[in-house]
Design an enzyme around this catalytic site. Sequence first.
Site, PDB file in Angstrom:
ATOM      1  N   CYS A   1       0.870  -1.222   0.118  1.00  0.00           N
ATOM      2  CA  CYS A   1       0.174  -0.111  -0.039  1.00  0.00           C
ATOM      3  C   CYS A   1       0.970   1.127  -0.006  1.00  0.00           C
ATOM      4  O   CYS A   1       0.289   2.189  -0.223  1.00  0.00           O
ATOM      5  CB  CYS A   1      -1.029  -0.105   1.252  1.00  0.00           C
ATOM      6  SG  CYS A   1      -2.059  -1.451   1.112  1.00  0.00           S
TER       7      CYS A   1
ATOM      8  N   ASN B   1     -10.112  -0.728   0.029  1.00  0.00           N
ATOM      9  CA  ASN B   1      -8.542  -0.646  -0.010  1.00  0.00           C
ATOM     10  C   ASN B   1      -8.237  -1.155  -1.549  1.00  0.00           C
ATOM     11  O   ASN B   1      -8.319  -2.215  -2.046  1.00  0.00           O
ATOM     12  CB  ASN B   1      -8.128  -1.585   1.223  1.00  0.00           C
ATOM     13  CG  ASN B   1      -6.640  -1.410   1.173  1.00  0.00           C
ATOM     14  OD1 ASN B   1      -5.853  -1.102   0.154  1.00  0.00           O
ATOM     15  ND2 ASN B   1      -5.951  -2.064   2.140  1.00  0.00           N
TER      16      ASN B   1
ATOM     17  N   HIS C   1      -3.473   6.726   3.035  1.00  0.00           N
ATOM     18  CA  HIS C   1      -3.769   5.716   2.408  1.00  0.00           C
ATOM     19  C   HIS C   1      -5.346   5.060   2.920  1.00  0.00           C
ATOM     20  O   HIS C   1      -5.547   5.131   4.146  1.00  0.00           O
ATOM     21  CB  HIS C   1      -2.896   4.344   2.729  1.00  0.00           C
ATOM     22  CG  HIS C   1      -3.509   2.856   2.297  1.00  0.00           C
ATOM     23  ND1 HIS C   1      -3.892   2.590   1.083  1.00  0.00           N
ATOM     24  CD2 HIS C   1      -3.372   1.909   3.110  1.00  0.00           C
ATOM     25  CE1 HIS C   1      -3.998   1.489   0.898  1.00  0.00           C
ATOM     26  NE2 HIS C   1      -3.841   0.920   2.066  1.00  0.00           N
TER      27      HIS C   1
HETATM   28  N1  ACO Z   1     -18.381 -10.309   9.467  1.00  0.00           N
HETATM   29  C1  ACO Z   1     -18.679 -10.331  10.555  1.00  0.00           C
HETATM   30  N2  ACO Z   1     -17.934 -10.768  11.581  1.00  0.00           N
HETATM   31  C2  ACO Z   1     -16.264 -10.863  11.377  1.00  0.00           C
HETATM   32  C3  ACO Z   1     -16.021 -10.598  10.054  1.00  0.00           C
HETATM   33  C4  ACO Z   1     -17.006 -10.417   8.960  1.00  0.00           C
HETATM   34  N3  ACO Z   1     -16.567  -9.978   7.728  1.00  0.00           N
HETATM   35  N4  ACO Z   1     -14.701 -10.728  10.073  1.00  0.00           N
HETATM   36  C5  ACO Z   1     -14.476 -10.850  11.275  1.00  0.00           C
HETATM   37  N5  ACO Z   1     -15.495 -11.072  11.978  1.00  0.00           N
HETATM   38  C6  ACO Z   1     -15.579 -11.237  13.590  1.00  0.00           C
HETATM   39  C7  ACO Z   1     -14.127 -12.006  13.977  1.00  0.00           C
HETATM   40  O1  ACO Z   1     -14.474 -13.242  13.868  1.00  0.00           O
HETATM   41  C8  ACO Z   1     -14.164 -11.475  15.467  1.00  0.00           C
HETATM   42  O2  ACO Z   1     -15.139 -12.333  16.122  1.00  0.00           O
HETATM   43  P1  ACO Z   1     -14.635 -12.820  17.571  1.00  0.00           P
HETATM   44  O3  ACO Z   1     -14.725 -11.518  18.460  1.00  0.00           O
HETATM   45  O4  ACO Z   1     -16.058 -13.665  18.002  1.00  0.00           O
HETATM   46  O5  ACO Z   1     -13.437 -13.724  17.635  1.00  0.00           O
HETATM   47  C9  ACO Z   1     -14.419 -10.121  15.415  1.00  0.00           C
HETATM   48  O6  ACO Z   1     -15.500  -9.990  14.143  1.00  0.00           O
HETATM   49  C10 ACO Z   1     -13.613  -9.126  15.289  1.00  0.00           C
HETATM   50  O7  ACO Z   1     -12.567  -9.453  14.626  1.00  0.00           O
HETATM   51  P2  ACO Z   1     -11.147  -8.287  14.642  1.00  0.00           P
HETATM   52  O8  ACO Z   1     -10.321  -9.191  13.654  1.00  0.00           O
HETATM   53  O9  ACO Z   1     -10.839  -8.324  15.734  1.00  0.00           O
HETATM   54  O10 ACO Z   1     -11.919  -7.224  13.923  1.00  0.00           O
HETATM   55  P3  ACO Z   1     -11.357  -5.766  13.701  1.00  0.00           P
HETATM   56  O11 ACO Z   1     -12.100  -4.774  14.414  1.00  0.00           O
HETATM   57  O12 ACO Z   1      -9.864  -5.870  13.768  1.00  0.00           O
HETATM   58  O13 ACO Z   1     -11.437  -5.491  12.293  1.00  0.00           O
HETATM   59  C11 ACO Z   1     -10.308  -5.434   9.986  1.00  0.00           C
HETATM   60  C12 ACO Z   1     -11.195  -6.155  11.203  1.00  0.00           C
HETATM   61  C13 ACO Z   1     -11.455  -4.649   9.520  1.00  0.00           C
HETATM   62  C14 ACO Z   1      -9.443  -6.301   8.941  1.00  0.00           C
HETATM   63  C15 ACO Z   1      -9.444  -4.479  10.693  1.00  0.00           C
HETATM   64  O14 ACO Z   1      -8.496  -5.136  11.612  1.00  0.00           O
HETATM   65  C16 ACO Z   1      -8.485  -3.766   9.765  1.00  0.00           C
HETATM   66  O15 ACO Z   1      -8.807  -2.748   8.818  1.00  0.00           O
HETATM   67  N6  ACO Z   1      -7.117  -4.054   9.954  1.00  0.00           N
HETATM   68  C17 ACO Z   1      -6.010  -3.239   8.993  1.00  0.00           C
HETATM   69  C18 ACO Z   1      -5.979  -3.320   7.792  1.00  0.00           C
HETATM   70  C19 ACO Z   1      -4.903  -2.595   7.202  1.00  0.00           C
HETATM   71  O16 ACO Z   1      -4.695  -1.278   7.399  1.00  0.00           O
HETATM   72  N7  ACO Z   1      -4.144  -3.085   6.145  1.00  0.00           N
HETATM   73  C20 ACO Z   1      -2.628  -2.497   5.745  1.00  0.00           C
HETATM   74  C21 ACO Z   1      -2.845  -2.181   4.423  1.00  0.00           C
HETATM   75  S1  ACO Z   1      -3.186  -3.483   3.589  1.00  0.00           S
HETATM   76  C22 ACO Z   1      -1.646  -3.951   2.355  1.00  0.00           C
HETATM   77  O17 ACO Z   1      -0.890  -3.405   2.479  1.00  0.00           O
HETATM   78  C23 ACO Z   1      -2.099  -4.742   1.324  1.00  0.00           C
END
Ligand code: ACO
Length: 319
Positions: A113, A274, A244
């Site tokens: 990214c 993204n 980003h």
């Molecule tokens: N629908 C419903 N529930 C879901 C989903 C979904 N699609 N995905 C995960 N959950 C659940 C999980 O199982 C978890 O359940 P649990 O609490 O019972 O275990 C709960 O939701 C919370 O999951 P987390 O992974 O902790 O959710 P989080 O709030 O962290 O959000 C996300 C996830 C959106 C992926 C976030 O972590 C994120 O945006 N991360 C960073 C992304 C980023 O910046 N990437 C860098 C650039 S990308 C690149 O370089 C290619």
Amino acid sequence: MYASFKSIGAYIPEQIRTNQWFVDRMDTTNEWIVKRTGIEQRRIAQEDENTSDLGTKAAKLAINRANIQTTDVDLIICATISPDFLTMPSTACLIAHKLGIKDVMALDISAACTGFIYALNIAKAFIESGMKKNVLIIGAEKLSNIVDYTDRTTCMLFGDGAGAAIISATDDKDKAIVDIQCSADGSLQDLLLTPAPHSSEASFMQMKGNETFKVAVRTLTSDVQKIMENNSYKNEDIDLFIPHQANYRIIKAVGDALKFKDEQKVLTVAKYGNTSSASIPMAINECFEDGRLKNGSTILLDAFGGGLTWGSAIVKFNG
Ligand code: ACO
């Protein structure tokens, strides 16, 4: 010689994929996706449309808007993590061919990214050294090719698209890119990765979302603080803060920590998700087309991605 940001262009694939597409196929809800990511829809390229096709369309627009000919381009850099081919030929070579540009250096870079800011930094260095005059930089991604559509925690985040810019030589310091800072830390390689085809795993993107989220907020914030301090810039010196576009909550946390006003923050993640290296140039292009970005505007870019890589830039737009 100084490097000046002369023009911007983007290509946004026509096909819209809303959150309902994911709701129909996996255990998720529109509310969860919107609340956790801010994403409402993303664009998906056609099956026969490759990353180089997206990049070529964005590049054509950037070249036209820079008022130069394709023959004036003397270096092509394409940032991508979803190239048409694995390792070779590079997507930059394919884009050069599709644009009818012959006999110039063309290469891809892999910085996820942060790819567009890395490409901008390389373009600046080539121009300041006097080696090149008009560098075409592209961020292009067909991430739908490398997304694991059985992984509900990552697949809804990503979309396809491309952005491109012309960076040209100028002797006017007032029109120059002010500063760019790029960095990397390979010790955090396992947060975001795509396994190689020879490994036992499928070659789809994998992400430890929650850990990545925390590192992203911390790194993006300190990165901006450093570049602003190093250049004695204050928030009021910045017209647009264009980070980003990974997740609305990351942008909000970083924007709040840095105390930018809402009208300074650029947000496109709801519409495009993204798009990795394409996300910043697509956002710059949107600001150019809706009139927020003007000749002389000062923009602050900030990105973070797999590697890990990160980077920021203070840029005077000279288009
Ligand atoms: N629908 C419903 N529930 C879901 C989903 C979904 N699609 N995905 C995960 N959950 C659940 C999980 O199982 C978890 O359940 P649990 O609490 O019972 O275990 C709960 O939701 C919370 O999951 P987390 O992974 O902790 O959710 P989080 O709030 O962290 O959000 C996300 C996830 C959106 C992926 C976030 O972590 C994120 O945006 N991360 C960073 C992304 C980023 O910046 N990437 C860098 C650039 S990308 C690149 O370089 C290619």
